[in-house]
Design a protein around this motif. Structure first.
Motif, PDB file in Angstrom:
ATOM      1  N   HIS A  54       4.864   8.464   6.649  1.00 38.12           N
ATOM      2  CA  HIS A  54       3.984   9.565   6.230  1.00 38.12           C
ATOM      3  C   HIS A  54       4.775  10.859   6.100  1.00 38.12           C
ATOM      4  CE1 HIS A  54       0.404   7.139   6.601  1.00 38.12           C
ATOM      5  NE2 HIS A  54       0.644   6.884   7.871  1.00 38.12           N
ATOM      6  N   ALA A  57       7.325  10.908   3.187  1.00 36.55           N
ATOM      7  CA  ALA A  57       6.733  11.198   1.883  1.00 36.55           C
ATOM      8  C   ALA A  57       6.382  12.674   1.751  1.00 36.55           C
ATOM      9  CB  ALA A  57       5.492  10.329   1.678  1.00 36.55           C
ATOM     10  N   THR A 204       7.726   6.096  -0.616  1.00 39.18           N
ATOM     11  CA  THR A 204       7.084   6.976  -1.587  1.00 39.18           C
ATOM     12  C   THR A 204       5.630   7.206  -1.221  1.00 39.18           C
ATOM     13  OG1 THR A 204       6.597   5.038  -2.936  1.00 39.18           O
ATOM     14  CG2 THR A 204       8.583   6.260  -3.471  1.00 39.18           C
ATOM     15  N   THR A 205       5.041   8.202  -1.822  1.00 40.27           N
ATOM     16  CA  THR A 205       3.647   8.534  -1.519  1.00 40.27           C
ATOM     17  C   THR A 205       2.754   7.385  -1.976  1.00 40.27           C
ATOM     18  OG1 THR A 205       4.182  10.849  -1.862  1.00 40.27           O
ATOM     19  CG2 THR A 205       1.863  10.276  -1.798  1.00 40.27           C
ATOM     20  N   THR A 206       2.472   6.511  -1.029  1.00 39.54           N
ATOM     21  CA  THR A 206       1.687   5.321  -1.315  1.00 39.54           C
ATOM     22  C   THR A 206       0.206   5.648  -1.223  1.00 39.54           C
ATOM     23  OG1 THR A 206       1.683   4.694   0.999  1.00 39.54           O
ATOM     24  CG2 THR A 206       3.536   3.925  -0.336  1.00 39.54           C
ATOM     25  N   GLY A 209      -1.180   8.086   1.407  1.00 43.16           N
ATOM     26  CA  GLY A 209      -1.255   9.519   1.178  1.00 43.16           C
ATOM     27  C   GLY A 209      -2.482   9.940   0.407  1.00 43.16           C
ATOM     28  N   ARG A 210      -3.206   8.969  -0.139  1.00 41.77           N
ATOM     29  CA  ARG A 210      -4.409   9.267  -0.911  1.00 41.77           C
ATOM     30  C   ARG A 210      -5.639   8.565  -0.347  1.00 41.77           C
ATOM     31  NH1 ARG A 210      -3.110  11.202  -6.150  1.00 41.77           N
ATOM     32  NH2 ARG A 210      -0.875  11.305  -6.532  1.00 41.77           N
ATOM     33  N   TYR A 218      -2.202  13.875   1.738  1.00 38.90           N
ATOM     34  CA  TYR A 218      -0.962  14.524   1.333  1.00 38.90           C
ATOM     35  C   TYR A 218      -0.408  14.014   0.009  1.00 38.90           C
ATOM     36  CZ  TYR A 218       1.113  10.346   3.487  1.00 38.90           C
ATOM     37  OH  TYR A 218       1.426   9.050   3.824  1.00 38.90           O
ATOM     38  N   GLY A 219      -0.941  12.938  -0.507  1.00 41.57           N
ATOM     39  CA  GLY A 219      -0.500  12.434  -1.792  1.00 41.57           C
ATOM     40  C   GLY A 219      -1.207  13.054  -2.980  1.00 41.57           C
ATOM     41  N   THR A 220      -2.083  14.028  -2.736  1.00 43.28           N
ATOM     42  CA  THR A 220      -2.816  14.692  -3.816  1.00 43.28           C
ATOM     43  C   THR A 220      -2.221  16.069  -4.074  1.00 43.28           C
ATOM     44  OG1 THR A 220      -4.406  15.649  -2.265  1.00 43.28           O
ATOM     45  CG2 THR A 220      -4.932  13.478  -3.166  1.00 43.28           C
ATOM     46  N   ASP A 224      -0.022  18.659  -1.504  1.00 45.00           N
ATOM     47  CA  ASP A 224       1.390  18.381  -1.749  1.00 45.00           C
ATOM     48  C   ASP A 224       2.248  19.080  -0.686  1.00 45.00           C
ATOM     49  OD1 ASP A 224       3.587  17.527  -3.812  1.00 45.00           O
ATOM     50  OD2 ASP A 224       4.003  19.632  -3.364  1.00 45.00           O
TER      51      ASP A 224
END
Length: 443
Positions: A54, A57, A204-206, A209-210, A218-220, A224
């Motif tokens: 986490h 990413a 990677t932001t898997t 993260g969403r 955190y993947g949005t 960011d």
């Protein structure tokens, strides 16, 4: 020609950057900005990843933003996937540098990093800039810091100590040294961020993260990891006047708005605490102060206190007994394993541990409940819990993590000698209808 290396640590930003300002004013003619990423397999003494997926990413996103901002000022960011003791001396030899400027971090692992650089022959100039208040502005020397937070807070408030104004983003940087990119890559630098560099070790932001259940996805774009997203989040938080309701909502369990959600960016340094405070004071002048805005200051002051405790006590905070004279009982390894997996049988604790593993985020209230349960109910070693949080949290901060675990365990600065949170009562008070527990149930 002389080159100074600027080593970004937990300060991945350009606004309010006293350490970078010191590098630019060092008298050097050229600047090499560098980040050292922890090797993907680097582990803590407990066997957990020092930087879990986490945080990998989230930091990778911060570096992509920082790389673009630094490049826009005419100097590419060099990223190395190696420990600083290996990466920085190699880069120094490649560019003919002898001096490194960086943030001062008063924790044992981070202190050892600097010591290793000095042992390698580099001159390292460190600058303290992660706290809201300057240690030299306090009513006492750090060695005489009050042993309990409340007297510290009262003394600071009575003395009227104010935070220094944040520094603006530098208008320009010194030019990079005239060294070919292939020479830098041979010394361990990855390609520039955004141009194929492996910034997150494959993490990677898997979908984690969403996760639609996450209180900080955190993947949005809105969450960011970069400095620009941090400043935008602070601006929208203030524009919606959410500080006024902060005290009333801060013990919520789910959602983006129940708390400020500034901690992930504060932890990586993509956002400066002094910037937050300056904008909060502007907000109070324009919209009025209340107990909510005061409580944000209160939490920032707690953050400072844990930093100052590190300056005062150093390695003593990492002993099994902490600041206590009482020895630590044997560790309940099986109970700890169940706790990590969210399989203790205590529904609120298990839900919290599943949320943490799935998203890297956990509310402050649930961090306290989960930590208390491990220490006081399962009789687990508080240091194991602190290491697990280090591996899992998006917003891991060495000072706050260590300070809070010591506090709950009664081995830090808690005047009550530790805090036990009854998970049944906590569920009744904060999840009365069971919404949170159902959200993170095993089914």
């Amino acid at each position: 020609m002389s080159t100074v290396i600027f080593w970004f640590r937990s300060d991945l930003r350009l606004h309010d950057q006293p350490a970078l300002a010191a590098a630019l004013a060092s008298g050097a003619t050229h600047l090499l900005p560098v980040v050292c990423l922890a090797p993907a397999d680097e582990a803590t003494p407990w066997g957990f990843a020092r930087v879990g997926p986490h945080r990998q990413a989230f930091v990778a996103a911060a570096l992509r933003d920082l790389g673009a901002r630094v490049a826009a000022l005419g100097n590419p960011l060099q990223v190395c996937r190696a420990v600083p003791a290996v990466a920085l001396p190699a880069l120094a030899r490649a560019v003919g540098a002898s001096t490194v400027v960086c943030e001062e971090i008063a924790a044992p692992y981070e202190q050892a990093e600097v010591a290793a650089l000095r042992a390698a022959g580099l001159a390292v100039h460190t600058v303290w800039h992660s706290s809201l208040l300057q240690p030299g502005d306090l009513p006492w020397p750090v060695a005489e810091l009050p042993g309990v937070f409340s007297p510290f807070r009262h003394a600071v408030e009575r003395a009227g100590i104010v935070s220094p104004q944040p520094l603006p983003v530098p208008a320009s940087l010194l030019p990079p040294p005239g060294v070919a990119p292939d020479v830098l890559e041979a010394a361990g630098a990855l390609p520039s961020p955004g141009h194929g560099a492996d910034l997150d070790g494959g993490a990677t932001t898997t979908s984690a993260g969403r996760d639609p259940r996450s209180s900080f996805p955190y993947g949005t774009p809105a969450c960011d990891g970069g400095e620009m997203a941090a400043l935008a989040h602070l601006a929208q938080y203030l524009a919606r006047k959410l500080p006024h309701s902060y005290k009333a909502t801060r013990n919520g369990l789910t959602g983006l708005d129940y708390s400020s959600k500034l901690s992930p960016w504060l932890a990586t340094g993509a956002l400066s605490a002094r910037q937050v405070f300056a904008e909060l004071k502007t907000f109070e002048r324009e919209h009025g102060a209340n107990d909510g805005t005061y409580w944000l200051w209160f939490e920032l002051l707690w953050r400072d206190y844990f930093r100052l405790l590190h300056l005062q006590h150093g390695r003593a905070l990492y002993r099994a007994r902490g600041l206590s004279a009482v020895p630590l009982a044997p560790h309940n390894a099986r109970g700890f394993e169940r706790w990590c997996q969210g399989r203790t049988g205590e529904p609120l604790v298990d839900a919290a541990m599943r949320e943490l593993a799935a998203t890297g985020i956990l509310s402050n209230r649930l961090r306290q409940v989960a930590a208390s349960y491990l220490i006081h109910d399962l009789r687990g070693d508080w240091r194991a819990g602190a290491a697990w949080f280090e591996a899992q949290l998006v917003d891991y901060d060495v000072y706050s993590n260590q300070g809070n675990w010591l506090y709950i365990a009664g081995r830090g600065t808690d005047p009550q000698g530790g805090r036990r949170f009854n998970p049944v009562k906590q569920a009744h008070d904060h999840d009365a209808d069971g919404t949170y527990r159902r959200m993170w149930s095993m089914s």
